[in-house]
Scaffold this active site. Structure first.
Site, PDB file in Angstrom:
ATOM      1  N   SER A   1      38.282 -20.772  23.114  1.00  0.00           N
ATOM      2  CA  SER A   1      36.686 -21.488  23.586  1.00  0.00           C
ATOM      3  C   SER A   1      36.482 -20.264  25.119  1.00  0.00           C
ATOM      4  O   SER A   1      37.013 -19.244  25.180  1.00  0.00           O
ATOM      5  CB  SER A   1      37.014 -22.308  23.970  1.00  0.00           C
ATOM      6  OG  SER A   1      37.833 -22.144  25.414  1.00  0.00           O
ATOM      7  N   ASP A   2      34.886 -20.013  24.982  1.00  0.00           N
ATOM      8  CA  ASP A   2      34.128 -19.622  26.058  1.00  0.00           C
ATOM      9  C   ASP A   2      34.938 -20.778  27.330  1.00  0.00           C
ATOM     10  O   ASP A   2      35.294 -21.152  27.282  1.00  0.00           O
ATOM     11  CB  ASP A   2      32.805 -19.577  26.097  1.00  0.00           C
ATOM     12  CG  ASP A   2      32.063 -18.684  27.317  1.00  0.00           C
ATOM     13  OD1 ASP A   2      32.440 -18.116  28.318  1.00  0.00           O
ATOM     14  OD2 ASP A   2      30.954 -18.559  27.185  1.00  0.00           O
ATOM     15  N   TRP A   3      34.775 -20.396  28.360  1.00  0.00           N
ATOM     16  CA  TRP A   3      36.074 -21.140  29.403  1.00  0.00           C
ATOM     17  C   TRP A   3      34.878 -21.852  30.025  1.00  0.00           C
ATOM     18  O   TRP A   3      33.644 -21.555  30.427  1.00  0.00           O
ATOM     19  CB  TRP A   3      35.617 -20.171  30.634  1.00  0.00           C
ATOM     20  CG  TRP A   3      36.694 -19.187  31.115  1.00  0.00           C
ATOM     21  CD1 TRP A   3      37.209 -19.060  32.107  1.00  0.00           C
ATOM     22  CD2 TRP A   3      37.149 -18.332  29.943  1.00  0.00           C
ATOM     23  NE1 TRP A   3      38.472 -18.521  32.055  1.00  0.00           N
ATOM     24  CE2 TRP A   3      38.450 -17.467  30.773  1.00  0.00           C
ATOM     25  CE3 TRP A   3      37.577 -18.266  28.996  1.00  0.00           C
ATOM     26  CZ2 TRP A   3      39.719 -16.531  29.820  1.00  0.00           C
ATOM     27  CZ3 TRP A   3      38.088 -17.520  28.488  1.00  0.00           C
ATOM     28  CH2 TRP A   3      39.220 -16.960  28.183  1.00  0.00           C
TER      29      TRP A   3
END
Length: 820
Positions: A300-302
């Site tokens: 995932s993106d952060w």
């Protein structure tokens, strides 16, 4: 990825039902633009719809990573359930992202670090040229060498995974704040740059991450906005895209990344047809893991994970960063607790998470680790990165991280020379009236603009910093400059060699508030031989651009200087597309676009100004006459009545950038692919040949076992085209022949008139001739058929065009691939 200083800029206040109030930076102009839903918008379901694709396909045992898969599975078999949960959940630690070590199995953990132009949270590293800059080189070797050098720095600092390269955003909208991190709005050019970058990083032994997957074409409302009680006020914006557009535009460069065996994909923040990018089974399980045969892992993106079981079943393999940020909150102002972590253990025990799926997640995470031999004596994490990492300060760590090895390692090697070479080769000459450039040892030089001099506010560029050259953008794609050569510094050094008088005015405001004739006459004894005007344009993560004009009254500065200086040369440092209303001013004799050139900014520019390097950069996008000429707004539907109101309908479909301007015969100031040189080139003798003259070519590709990148038949070369190139001038230089394809009339409506399908860069001496060969693969000659769900070659006559830009195409040939 979010950065603490820009946490809340993606939340935008609404002032009416159709207009967004965008965050404004001091010194920046703002275009007035509003967003309305087109009348012909077709909505599938209430807010768009993605068909479900389940289950998540497991990684294959065979292929290029066969031995690595075996090692990964053997490791997984030794893990406890609690350890398995740790392997798919990021933790606080020394790096921007961390997977904790498991000492009993001799696993030293994984270190994830930003970003696409530099190892951002580290000292004594290089700040390379931005993605849009290297794309402007149109040089495949340079694209590879840039990533190879960057990868070597990541490895030497102990980073296993580089959160790069980026091709999302791809540049659908000229206003997107992160276009500069990627390459080009053209899928073919972006695909080549993506593939070369992945190969470069991974040949250095570092895992590459293809990001941000997919349709991540704006920063506005990229994360949900919540009320003070924690309930959602607005869900993140939804990118609503049809299937053909997905395949032929936005999925195209990601297919190149998969084909290069990229280690990881990073799913994006926003929703896709109503479903969050990190839990969209169509894009993750369907497009990526099934159609493209991707064998690595999806992270995932952060803070981009919004569910546990649903995300896991949809294809998400790794939750990042898996912990609360050091001293800040995430974009929506709420504390974050991982949906993975301990919930993995609970889910397995109560039967809601399948053990085989969990094991496959870990196998995917570890396979690139073994494939790139990172288990064999990999450098330790440099301890000096800890105080530079704002994402997980030591007081947030749940356990100690054994940091060994030397601190403050200088890993830059000779990369400054490489950056200088690349940035010079990527500089685009747009105008050169009466051969104003190269400079011929002028004795009197006047320099104007707050972009010319030293950065006065520390080693990081920032939007609000008035003084200092712009060499990279902001956010997680930024870099910490160990040194930065400003244009003024380099010009003064070169001027000393020629005994030149160099004077400078760096305060735009003061220049604009005084009589232009004053500086033109005094204190210089005579009018300057040349006036160099430096303009800049800021762009960063978490906020879209407010205007396509340059910052700090840049347009007015050019007009002021050019009003009395008849040899005005303009240089821009910006993130990408800028309208240039002064381009045709008779006293503006030359224009150079340098984008974000990295740490050797001034030196690379002087190399071009004085002719030590012949400019060979070409536009990776189109420069229109007006900002209103562009057709893809950030948002197309905003109401204020419900949490799902933020929508972006990609109704322009395949008509982005030059495809749109060509389809509607719209005049532009500088077309896609345009770039001048100090010499001249000519093309002749275009030929097209079928690779296998005896073989019949079918419309449908042969059904083969999917490999990374998709059906291997799509990557087979069917035709080759050759063209002769001649340096008809008297200076050595590099030509960039470009091949565009016009599809037959039988192709479904909406097909662009011409599409880039080949390019090369050829260096030639004065009078020298050479030959450029283009390979046309099946994919290059196919369109995506939504009914059969296949790539098909249409019947009828193709036309290939070869030239030096999308509108300078003197050579043409027609041929038929599939008989009717």
């Amino acid at each position: 990825m979010i950065t603490p200083k820009t946490l809340l800029l993606s939340a935008v206040a609404l002032t009416s039902t159709t207009t967004a109030q965008v965050y404004q930076t001091p010194g920046r102009s703002k275009d007035a633009y509003s967003y309305t839903q087109p009348e012909d918008t077709v909505i599938l379901g209430q807010y768009g719809h993605s068909e479900p694709v389940y289950p998540s396909p497991p990684a294959r045992d065979g292929g290029a990573w066969e031995q690595a898969v075996k090692k990964a599975k053997a490791f997984v078999s030794e893990l406890t359930l609690e350890e398995k949960a740790l392997m798919v959940t990021g933790q606080a630690g020394p790096c921007v992202g961390n997977i904790y070590p498991i000492e009993r199995l001799n696993f030293t953990g994984l270190c994830f670090q930003d970003g696409p132009a530099s190892l951002r949270t580290a000292d004594f590293v290089s700040v390379f040229e931005a993605g849009v800059t290297i794309a402007s080189s149109w040089d495949k070797t340079m694209m590879y060498n840039r990533a190879l050098a960057m990868g070597r720095e990541f490895r030497a600092k102990g980073a296993h995974i580089a959160l790069a390269p980026a091709v999302g955003p791809m540049g659908r909208s000229a206003y997107s704040g992160r276009n500069w991190e990627g390459f080009s709005p053209d899928p073919y050019l972006s695909g080549v740059a993506m593939e070369e970058s992945v190969l470069g990083f991974q040949d250095a032994g570092v895992q590459a991450t293809a990001k941000h997957y997919i349709f991540n074409e704006q920063e506005i409302l990229r994360n949900p906005v919540r009320y003070e009680n924690g309930t959602v006020q607005y869900e993140a914006i939804s990118s609503n895209v049809d299937d053909r557009t997905a395949h032929e535009l936005y999925l195209w460069p990601f297919a190149n990344a998969a084909r290069a065996h990229v280690a990881a994909f990073m799913c994006s923040y926003q929703r896709i047809n109503g479903s969050y990018g990190c839990q969209n089974s169509k894009t993750l399980n369907g497009y990526l893991k099934t159609e493209l045969g991707f064998q690595g892992y999806v992270m995932s993106d952060w803070y981009g994970t919004h569910s546990g079981v649903a995300s896991i079943e949809a294809g998400l393999d790794l939750d990042m960063p898996g912990h609360i940020i050091g001293r800040a909150l995430i974009d929506d102002g709420q504390a974050y607790s991982s949906y993975f972590g301990g919930n993995i253990t609970v889910g397995v025990n109560n039967g809601t998470i399948d053990t085989d799926r969990l094991d496959d997640m870990i196998t995917r995470v570890l396979t690139p680790y073994y494939a790139l031999h990172q288990d064999e004596g990999y450098p330790s994490v440099d301890p000096s990165i800890v105080p530079l990492n704002t994402f997980s300060l030591p007081n947030t760590w749940l356990r100690e991280w054994n940091l060994t090895g030397p601190s403050r390692r200088d890993v830059r090697d000779n990369h400054g020379d490489l950056i200088r070479k690349h940035a010079a080769a990527s500089t685009i000459l747009l105008k050169n009236k009466d051969k104003a450039l190269p400079l011929k040892a002028p004795k009197s030089i006047a320099v104007f603009g707050n972009d010319a001099g030293e950065v006065t506010e520390g080693p990081l560029n920032q939007a609000q910093f008035e003084f200092g050259t712009q060499a990279i953008g902001g956010g997680s794609g930024a870099g910490l400059f160990t040194y930065l050569v400003s244009p003024l510094e380099a010009i003064k050094a070169r001027g000393r060699q020629d005994g030149a008088l160099v004077e400078f005015w760096l305060n735009n405001t003061l220049v604009l508030n005084r009589d232009a004739s004053a500086w033109a006459q005094t204190p210089l004894p005579n009018k300057p031989d040349v006036c160099l005007v430096f303009l800049k344009g800021w762009a960063a993560e978490a906020a879209d651009r407010e205007s396509l004009h340059l910052d700090w009254s840049g347009d007015e500065l050019v007009e002021s200087v050019a009003s009395t200086c008849n040899n005005t040369v303009v240089v821009t440092h910006s993130s990408g597309i800028n309208v240039l209303p002064w381009a045709e001013h008779p006293n503006v004799t030359a224009i150079l676009l340098a984008h974000y050139p990295g740490q050797e900014s001034g030196n690379s520019l002087v190399d071009v100004l004085y002719g030590d390097v012949n400019p060979s950069g070409h536009l990776p996008y189109t420069i229109a006459y007006n900002a209103t000429d562009y057709n893809a707004p950030l948002v197309t539907a905003i109401n204020t009545t419900g949490k799902d109101d933020w929508q972006s309908y990609f109704n322009e479909k395949l008509e982005t950038d030059y495809r749109y301007f060509d389809a509607h015969d719209i005049d532009v100031r500088y077309e896609f692919g345009f770039g001048l040189s100090y010499t001249t080139f000519a093309l002749s003798d275009l030929s097209v040949a079928k690779l296998d003259e005896k073989a019949d070519i079918n419309s449908q590709p042969e059904e083969r076992s999917v490999e990374p990148g998709g059906n291997p038949a799509l990557w087979e070369v069917l035709y080759t085209a050759k063209v002769a190139v001649h340096n008809s001038g008297d200076v050595r230089g590099s030509a960039v022949p470009q091949l565009y394809v016009s599809f037959p009339a039988s192709t479904p409506s909406g097909t662009p008139p011409r599409q880039l399908r080949g390019f090369d860069k050829k260096e030639l001496g004065p009078g020298e001739r050479g030959t450029v060969t283009f390979n046309l693969m099946r994919r290059d000659l196919s369109y995506w058929d939504v009914n059969t769900q296949k790539w098909l070659i249409p019947t009828g006559e193709f036309t290939i065009h070869v030239g030096f830009s999308s509108r300078d195409l003197p050579e043409q040939k027609t041929f038929t691939v599939v008989k009717e």
